[in-house]
Design a protein around this motif. Structure first.
Motif, PDB file in Angstrom:
ATOM      1  N   ALA A 715       0.866  -1.182   0.000  1.00 44.06           N
ATOM      2  CA  ALA A 715       0.000   0.000   0.000  1.00 44.06           C
ATOM      3  C   ALA A 715       0.898   1.226   0.000  1.00 44.06           C
ATOM      4  CB  ALA A 715      -0.915   0.003   1.215  1.00 44.06           C
ATOM      5  N   ILE A 716       0.768   2.071  -1.011  1.00 38.96           N
ATOM      6  CA  ILE A 716       1.644   3.227  -1.110  1.00 38.96           C
ATOM      7  C   ILE A 716       1.366   4.207   0.028  1.00 38.96           C
ATOM      8  CG2 ILE A 716       0.110   4.575  -2.609  1.00 38.96           C
ATOM      9  CD1 ILE A 716       2.665   5.405  -4.146  1.00 38.96           C
ATOM     10  N   LYS A 717       2.422   4.766   0.571  1.00 37.00           N
ATOM     11  CA  LYS A 717       2.275   5.781   1.609  1.00 37.00           C
ATOM     12  C   LYS A 717       1.869   7.083   0.929  1.00 37.00           C
ATOM     13  CE  LYS A 717       5.776   3.634   4.562  1.00 37.00           C
ATOM     14  NZ  LYS A 717       7.065   3.814   5.289  1.00 37.00           N
ATOM     15  N   GLU A 718       0.801   7.732   1.450  1.00 37.53           N
ATOM     16  CA  GLU A 718       0.223   8.878   0.772  1.00 37.53           C
ATOM     17  C   GLU A 718       0.154  10.107   1.666  1.00 37.53           C
ATOM     18  OE1 GLU A 718      -3.576   7.459  -0.378  1.00 37.53           O
ATOM     19  OE2 GLU A 718      -2.854   6.484  -2.208  1.00 37.53           O
ATOM     20  N   GLY A 719       0.259  11.254   1.042  1.00 39.64           N
ATOM     21  CA  GLY A 719       0.065  12.532   1.708  1.00 39.64           C
ATOM     22  C   GLY A 719      -0.620  13.480   0.742  1.00 39.64           C
ATOM     23  N   SER A 720      -0.763  14.773   1.162  1.00 37.34           N
ATOM     24  CA  SER A 720      -1.478  15.742   0.333  1.00 37.34           C
ATOM     25  C   SER A 720      -0.704  17.040   0.249  1.00 37.34           C
ATOM     26  CB  SER A 720      -2.875  16.011   0.896  1.00 37.34           C
ATOM     27  OG  SER A 720      -3.628  14.826   0.961  1.00 37.34           O
ATOM     28  N   LEU A 721      -1.088  17.856  -0.737  1.00 36.30           N
ATOM     29  CA  LEU A 721      -0.502  19.179  -0.923  1.00 36.30           C
ATOM     30  C   LEU A 721      -1.625  20.162  -1.223  1.00 36.30           C
ATOM     31  CD1 LEU A 721       1.791  21.248  -1.437  1.00 36.30           C
ATOM     32  CD2 LEU A 721       1.849  20.403  -3.807  1.00 36.30           C
ATOM     33  N   SER A 722      -1.673  21.278  -0.417  1.00 35.77           N
ATOM     34  CA  SER A 722      -2.661  22.327  -0.667  1.00 35.77           C
ATOM     35  C   SER A 722      -1.945  23.608  -1.058  1.00 35.77           C
ATOM     36  CB  SER A 722      -3.516  22.591   0.577  1.00 35.77           C
ATOM     37  OG  SER A 722      -4.350  21.489   0.834  1.00 35.77           O
ATOM     38  N   VAL A 723      -2.539  24.336  -1.994  1.00 31.98           N
ATOM     39  CA  VAL A 723      -2.004  25.636  -2.416  1.00 31.98           C
ATOM     40  C   VAL A 723      -3.116  26.669  -2.208  1.00 31.98           C
ATOM     41  CG1 VAL A 723      -1.026  26.990  -4.293  1.00 31.98           C
ATOM     42  CG2 VAL A 723      -0.494  24.544  -4.105  1.00 31.98           C
ATOM     43  N   THR A 724      -2.790  27.754  -1.453  1.00 30.84           N
ATOM     44  CA  THR A 724      -3.789  28.782  -1.122  1.00 30.84           C
ATOM     45  C   THR A 724      -3.321  30.138  -1.635  1.00 30.84           C
ATOM     46  OG1 THR A 724      -4.454  27.583   0.862  1.00 30.84           O
ATOM     47  CG2 THR A 724      -5.033  29.919   0.744  1.00 30.84           C
ATOM     48  N   LYS A 725      -4.247  30.975  -2.093  1.00 30.49           N
ATOM     49  CA  LYS A 725      -3.925  32.297  -2.629  1.00 30.49           C
ATOM     50  C   LYS A 725      -4.630  33.372  -1.794  1.00 30.49           C
ATOM     51  CE  LYS A 725      -2.083  33.994  -5.350  1.00 30.49           C
ATOM     52  NZ  LYS A 725      -0.850  34.793  -5.202  1.00 30.49           N
ATOM     53  N   HIS A 726      -3.839  34.410  -1.390  1.00 35.85           N
ATOM     54  CA  HIS A 726      -4.377  35.601  -0.734  1.00 35.85           C
ATOM     55  C   HIS A 726      -3.958  36.823  -1.552  1.00 35.85           C
ATOM     56  CE1 HIS A 726      -5.634  33.300   2.695  1.00 35.85           C
ATOM     57  NE2 HIS A 726      -4.394  32.839   2.911  1.00 35.85           N
ATOM     58  N   VAL A 727      -4.827  37.842  -1.595  1.00 34.66           N
ATOM     59  CA  VAL A 727      -4.515  39.096  -2.284  1.00 34.66           C
ATOM     60  C   VAL A 727      -4.734  40.247  -1.311  1.00 34.66           C
ATOM     61  CG1 VAL A 727      -5.107  40.632  -4.203  1.00 34.66           C
ATOM     62  CG2 VAL A 727      -5.184  38.141  -4.521  1.00 34.66           C
ATOM     63  N   LYS A 786       7.424  21.512  -5.670  1.00 37.70           N
ATOM     64  CA  LYS A 786       7.779  22.921  -5.819  1.00 37.70           C
ATOM     65  C   LYS A 786       6.603  23.620  -6.478  1.00 37.70           C
ATOM     66  CE  LYS A 786      11.259  26.017  -7.828  1.00 37.70           C
ATOM     67  NZ  LYS A 786      12.503  26.079  -8.648  1.00 37.70           N
ATOM     68  N   VAL A 787       6.099  24.684  -5.793  1.00 37.96           N
ATOM     69  CA  VAL A 787       4.954  25.428  -6.304  1.00 37.96           C
ATOM     70  C   VAL A 787       5.444  26.761  -6.837  1.00 37.96           C
ATOM     71  CG1 VAL A 787       2.661  26.326  -5.842  1.00 37.96           C
ATOM     72  CG2 VAL A 787       3.496  24.309  -4.587  1.00 37.96           C
ATOM     73  N   ILE A 788       5.123  27.051  -8.093  1.00 38.31           N
ATOM     74  CA  ILE A 788       5.592  28.283  -8.735  1.00 38.31           C
ATOM     75  C   ILE A 788       4.383  29.073  -9.209  1.00 38.31           C
ATOM     76  CG2 ILE A 788       6.981  29.239 -10.613  1.00 38.31           C
ATOM     77  CD1 ILE A 788       8.443  26.493 -10.662  1.00 38.31           C
ATOM     78  N   ASN A 801       6.181  27.822   2.363  1.00 40.88           N
ATOM     79  CA  ASN A 801       6.196  26.373   2.067  1.00 40.88           C
ATOM     80  C   ASN A 801       5.995  26.106   0.568  1.00 40.88           C
ATOM     81  OD1 ASN A 801       6.496  25.696   4.795  1.00 40.88           O
ATOM     82  ND2 ASN A 801       4.270  25.830   5.118  1.00 40.88           N
ATOM     83  N   ALA A 802       6.603  26.941  -0.281  1.00 39.28           N
ATOM     84  CA  ALA A 802       6.480  26.730  -1.729  1.00 39.28           C
ATOM     85  C   ALA A 802       7.252  25.496  -2.178  1.00 39.28           C
ATOM     86  CB  ALA A 802       6.974  27.965  -2.488  1.00 39.28           C
ATOM     87  N   GLU A 803       8.141  24.990  -1.367  1.00 36.34           N
ATOM     88  CA  GLU A 803       8.885  23.778  -1.685  1.00 36.34           C
ATOM     89  C   GLU A 803       8.891  22.892  -0.456  1.00 36.34           C
ATOM     90  OE1 GLU A 803      12.701  24.245  -3.475  1.00 36.34           O
ATOM     91  OE2 GLU A 803      12.182  26.172  -4.394  1.00 36.34           O
ATOM     92  N   GLY A 804       8.992  21.571  -0.709  1.00 36.00           N
ATOM     93  CA  GLY A 804       9.023  20.662   0.423  1.00 36.00           C
ATOM     94  C   GLY A 804       8.890  19.212  -0.008  1.00 36.00           C
ATOM     95  N   ALA A 807       4.631  14.162   3.115  1.00 33.05           N
ATOM     96  CA  ALA A 807       4.778  13.239   4.246  1.00 33.05           C
ATOM     97  C   ALA A 807       3.537  12.359   4.362  1.00 33.05           C
ATOM     98  CB  ALA A 807       4.984  14.021   5.540  1.00 33.05           C
ATOM     99  N   LYS A 808       3.728  11.104   4.775  1.00 35.40           N
ATOM    100  CA  LYS A 808       2.626  10.162   4.926  1.00 35.40           C
ATOM    101  C   LYS A 808       1.593  10.707   5.914  1.00 35.40           C
ATOM    102  CE  LYS A 808       1.452   5.532   6.554  1.00 35.40           C
ATOM    103  NZ  LYS A 808       1.955   4.275   7.161  1.00 35.40           N
ATOM    104  N   GLY A 809       0.331  10.709   5.481  1.00 29.62           N
ATOM    105  CA  GLY A 809      -0.791  11.092   6.330  1.00 29.62           C
ATOM    106  C   GLY A 809      -0.874  12.574   6.632  1.00 29.62           C
ATOM    107  N   LYS A 810      -0.063  13.398   5.987  1.00 29.43           N
ATOM    108  CA  LYS A 810      -0.081  14.829   6.274  1.00 29.43           C
ATOM    109  C   LYS A 810      -0.325  15.625   4.988  1.00 29.43           C
ATOM    110  CE  LYS A 810       3.011  14.529  10.262  1.00 29.43           C
ATOM    111  NZ  LYS A 810       4.278  15.022  10.893  1.00 29.43           N
ATOM    112  N   THR A 811      -0.708  16.912   5.218  1.00 23.68           N
ATOM    113  CA  THR A 811      -0.948  17.802   4.079  1.00 23.68           C
ATOM    114  C   THR A 811       0.038  18.952   4.140  1.00 23.68           C
ATOM    115  OG1 THR A 811      -3.312  17.281   4.005  1.00 23.68           O
ATOM    116  CG2 THR A 811      -2.605  19.316   2.919  1.00 23.68           C
ATOM    117  N   ALA A 812       0.877  19.050   3.105  1.00 27.42           N
ATOM    118  CA  ALA A 812       1.787  20.190   2.991  1.00 27.42           C
ATOM    119  C   ALA A 812       0.983  21.396   2.507  1.00 27.42           C
ATOM    120  CB  ALA A 812       2.919  19.862   2.020  1.00 27.42           C
ATOM    121  N   GLN A 813       1.174  22.556   3.201  1.00 25.41           N
ATOM    122  CA  GLN A 813       0.372  23.742   2.888  1.00 25.41           C
ATOM    123  C   GLN A 813       1.275  24.830   2.310  1.00 25.41           C
ATOM    124  OE1 GLN A 813      -3.147  24.538   3.262  1.00 25.41           O
ATOM    125  NE2 GLN A 813      -2.294  26.092   1.883  1.00 25.41           N
ATOM    126  N   ALA A 814       1.096  25.136   1.029  1.00 26.80           N
ATOM    127  CA  ALA A 814       1.837  26.219   0.374  1.00 26.80           C
ATOM    128  C   ALA A 814       0.894  27.413   0.253  1.00 26.80           C
ATOM    129  CB  ALA A 814       2.326  25.792  -0.999  1.00 26.80           C
TER     130      ALA A 814
END
Length: 866
Positions: A715-727, A786-788, A801-804, A807-814
């Protein structure tokens, strides 16, 4: 629309009517010339209205006489009284007779086998020699017509007469060379087969760019696709005017005859001139016949066309057809007669019965296919050019069959057959007889109108006719038959080391005689080979095998058992049973399977499983063990190739599998212990997995008392990545900002939709507005990201957190924050140098000027209001 297309085609062909006045073709031939030239006719005259071309109708009406049979004004076939044409035309003359039922011309002749000589016309542009509603003054006939003086040389005359002789002998009705079979009706062409004909060769597409070009034609174009049908009509008309009449060649160098010989041209004619009452398929069937199976009418018609073609090739007067004419090449049997009927194949002398013999293996043996006794292969041999079809006379209870088992009562020379008896033949005086009445040609006859210049009321001449005097003689041959000896063979199976075994074992029985086919007792043979399946305690017996037949018996290898055997080869003895006995000892199997779960799992990633085997005493097992490749049910994976796994001195071996694959290791002794553990991947960019063994996180182990399976799932170890925009710096921003996410490591080649992001080879591109977030889920843990954000001169961008690394079971927040630039208009949410901005700059300039003036006035002692 079809009427319009037809009218247009006929109008185009009006000038051609004078040339193609249908030239007295027989029934069926008119339709072919009509189809080739674009003129309809029922009685030899052009069926064109005044509006479509009066000149054509007049020219055709003044042309040749009606086709056979003549048409009444209602379009029905006119019947004629044969007896009215049988009277002698005078001393040394004959009157050509006509059978209106078969549409065949003949003269009585007591020396011929049928009592009459079937006649064929020799000038396709002349009148038929029988009365019709418009022609009543038919001539008497005398023998003779073609002479060497009508040819360029004596050699041409001899060659022509030899070819005519061969066609008369091989064609209808004598079929002296057995070239075809007459049937009551034939199967018409199918729509699929017709569609195959409508694909033109490339040179036709290039030579006729306007009408054909790249157009795709289909039978479904009929009847409503007028565009395509008009193109086909144009193609047929272009061929007629540009090449048929002129004799010119196409840009690629092809002649009219070559165009008309193509299946596409002939199919195009059928499409272009089909009607509501006659579809293209029916029109095709009417103009084409099989070379091997024809109706009586088709056989007569093909023979007639072959004769016309020969005479046309040699330039005999009043003939418009040659062997290359489309009307001839459309008739398969006519082409066959022209290509293969030669004078040296004609039987010209009385046949001798001594030249007919039955040869082959007359020994009876049991044939399980029919449950009877049969001989070996037999055949009839005969003298040169005999071409007999021999009737077989057989002993009581005996029948004759083709090699495929089809019963027959007649056979041609050289054709294989065998005899079968429903009871075992024991008599030594049985025999078979083959007999036939052979056909031979004594001479041919030609008939000319008498006098030669005799003409009809329209001034046109009458046909010359040709036929042959055929005789027959009965011949026969006999062969003595012999009975056969036989014995049996038994194959048995026993199993040790296993209680109540239900395993089926496969055996191959191979006989020395490959002619043995069918079911013999419990065994079915094909070319001397039988497959037998047995379980423990079972046996199979082959009965009625010919004595003296050699045999071998081999068991198909089974990795679950070790096998020993006795009596595996020998010879069948008369009235005895040979036995081949097999004993199998039980072994066991270990199956290893690999499955992978998780959206980002790589189905092609290899995984190495380490297997350790020890016997019941704990001693490591070494050596090679065979394995068979397979796939996990429902996985759709490609099975690995069969192979061997080598175990070292420590009892350890390994095998590499990808997702969905499995291997089954065979031949492992009972009581063997095993452990299975996956070797961790050392690849730095490989996905990270959690491995389980039959559902447990611990390596699998056990002892073999039956077949065992170890299912390894990753079973592949999985995580998530979120990208949020503020102006910031503007109110109610609706601007969209473009982002690119680039994955590395185990995600470098990721493709597909993961949550709210779609990746292609590790890269995803999307847009966000102020306050929006997009999340990619089920990403492989360990993958770098890497988020550009795409550059935007109107904003100052900052990120967190534009780069990173995922991680298993976690969500990276850019997070990306865009602040509006200084030149942005207040509250507008828009950028640019507009009118308001210009006014502001003007105000600043005025203030500066005022300050300068006051300062200057103070230096002069004034108050600055100047």
């Amino acid at each position: 629309m079809r009427t319009t297309r037809r009218a247009c085609a006929l109008a185009l062909l009006a000038v051609a009517g004078l040339v193609l006045a249908l030239c007295l073709l027989p029934t069926g031939a008119v339709a072919e010339v009509v189809a080739g030239a674009g003129i309809d006719a029922a009685d030899g005259t052009a069926d064109i209205t005044a509006a479509e071309g009066v000149a054509v109708a007049e020219a055709a009406t003044a042309g040749d006489e009606a086709t056979t049979p003549a048409a009444t004004s209602e379009g029905e076939v006119a019947t004629e009284d044969v007896s009215a044409e049988t009277a002698s035309g005078g001393s040394g003359t004959v009157q050509i007779q006509y059978d209106e039922k078969t549409e065949i011309h003949y003269v009585p002749d007591p020396e011929s086998a049928s009592g009459r000589i079937i006649l064929y016309c020799m000038n396709n542009q002349s009148h038929w020699p029988h009365t019709t509603p418009s022609i009543s003054n038919v001539p008497s006939y005398i023998e003779g017509y073609l002479t060497p003086q009508k040819f360029k040389s004596q050699a041409d005359y001899d060659a022509c007469m030899d070819k005519l002789l061969a066609i008369l002998y091989a064609g209808y009705p004598y079929n002296g060379m057995n070239m075809y079979t007459v049937v009551d009706s034939t199967t018409g062409i199918s729509a699929d087969a017709f569609n195959a004909l409508l694909n033109p060769p490339s040179w036709i597409r290039s030579d006729f760019p306007d009408s054909i070009g790249d157009t795709v034609f289909s039978y479904s174009d009929y009847p409503d696709n007028t565009a395509n049908l008009n193109k086909l009509s144009q193609f047929v008309a272009d061929e007629l005017f540009n090449y048929y009449f002129t004799g010119a060649t196409t840009p690629s160098g092809h002649t009219s005859a070559e165009i008309r010989a193509t299946p596409f041209y002939q199919a195009a004619v059928a499409m272009a001139y089909a009607t509501d009452n006659e579809t293209p398929l029916k029109l095709w069937d009417r103009n084409h016949s099989d070379a091997d199976t024809v109706t009586e009418s088709e056989a007569y018609n093909a023979t007639q066309y072959a004769i016309w073609a020969v005479l046309g090739d040699y330039g005999i007067e009043n003939n418009s057809l040659t062997s290359k004419s489309g009307e001839v090449t459309q008739k398969a049997l006519a082409v066959k007669l022209l290509n293969y009927a030669t004078a040296d194949q004609v039987l010209r002398a009385e046949p001798d019965a001594g030249n007919v013999k039955i040869t082959g293996d007359s020994q009876f043996v049991y044939d399980p296919e029919y449950g009877v006794w049969k001989t070996g292969t037999l055949s009839v041999t005969e003298g040169k050019n005999y071409y007999g079809t021999y009737t077989l006379t057989l002993p009581s209870g005996v029948s004759a069959h083709k090699p495929d088992g089809t019963p027959i009562t007649k056979v041609t020379a050289g054709t294989s057959f065998f005899l079968a008896s429903t009871t075992k033949p024991t008599a030594t005086d049985m025999e078979i007889t083959a007999s036939d009445t052979l056909t031979w040609l004594q001479e041919y006859r030609q008939y000319s109108p008498h006098p030669e210049t005799y003409t009809a009321s329209d001034g046109k001449n009458f046909q010359h006719m040709i036929g042959a005097v055929i005789k027959q003689k009965p011949v026969s041959a006999t062969l003595r038959l012999a009975p056969a000896n036989e014995g049996s063979l038994t194959v048995s199976k026993s199993v040790v080391g296993e209680t109540n075994s239900t395993t089926a074992f496969t055996f191959t029985v191979t006989l020395g005689d490959t002619n043995i086919n069918g079911t013999y007792g419990d065994m079915s043979f094909t070319n001397g080979v039988a497959k037998v399946t047995l379980k423990a305690g079972e046996s199979a017996k082959a009965e009625h095998l010919p004595a003296g037949t050699t045999y071998t018996v081999a068991e198909t290898s089974n990795a679950d058992y070790a096998s020993t055997a006795t009596g595996t080869s020998g010879a069948i003895a008369k009235d005895a049973t040979a036995t081949a006995a097999f004993t199998n000892t039980r072994l066991y199997k270990l199956t290893l399977s690999k499955t992978v779960s998780g959206q980002a799992a790589d189905a092609s990633q290899p995984f190495t499983l380490k297997v350790t085997l020890k016997d019941a005493n704990g001693t490591p097992l070494s050596g090679e063990y065979d394995y068979t490749g397979g796939s996990v049910s429902g996985s759709g994976a490609t099975a690995p190739a069969d192979g061997k796994i080598a175990f070292g001195a420590d009892g350890t071996g390994s095998v590499t599998l990808t997702a969905g694959q499995q291997v089954t290791i065979a031949g492992i002794p009972s009581g063997t212990t095993y452990t299975v553990e996956e070797t961790a991947s050392t690849a730095t960019d490989a996905p990270l997995y959690d491995a389980t063994y039959n559902g447990s996180s611990k390596p699998a182990s056990g002892a073999l008392s039956a077949d065992a399976t170890v299912a390894v799932n990753n079973a592949i170890k999985e995580g998530s990545l979120s990208v949020t925009k503020h102006v910031k710096g503007e109110v109610g921003s609706t601007r969209e900002f473009t982002f690119t996410v680039e994955l590395g490591g185990s995600g470098a080649h990721l493709s597909g939709t993961y949550g709210e992001m779609t990746f292609d080879d590790g890269t995803a591109t999307f847009t966000l507005k102020d306050g929006e977030t997009k999340t990619a889920s089920a990403l492989p843990a360990g993958a770098t990201y890497k988020v550009i954000e795409e550059s935007n001169g109107d904003y100052v961008t900052s990120s967190e957190n534009a780069e990173g690394t995922i991680a298993k079971g976690k969500t990276a927040q850019a997070t990306f924050t865009n602040t509006r630039g200084a030149v942005t208009l207040p509250l507008s949410g828009q950028a640019g140098f507009g009118v308001t901005y210009a006014i502001g700059l003007g105000a600043l300039a005025a203030a500066a000027a005022w300050t300068h003036i006051r300062h200057h006035a103070a230096e002069k002692g004034g108050d600055g209001r100047d």
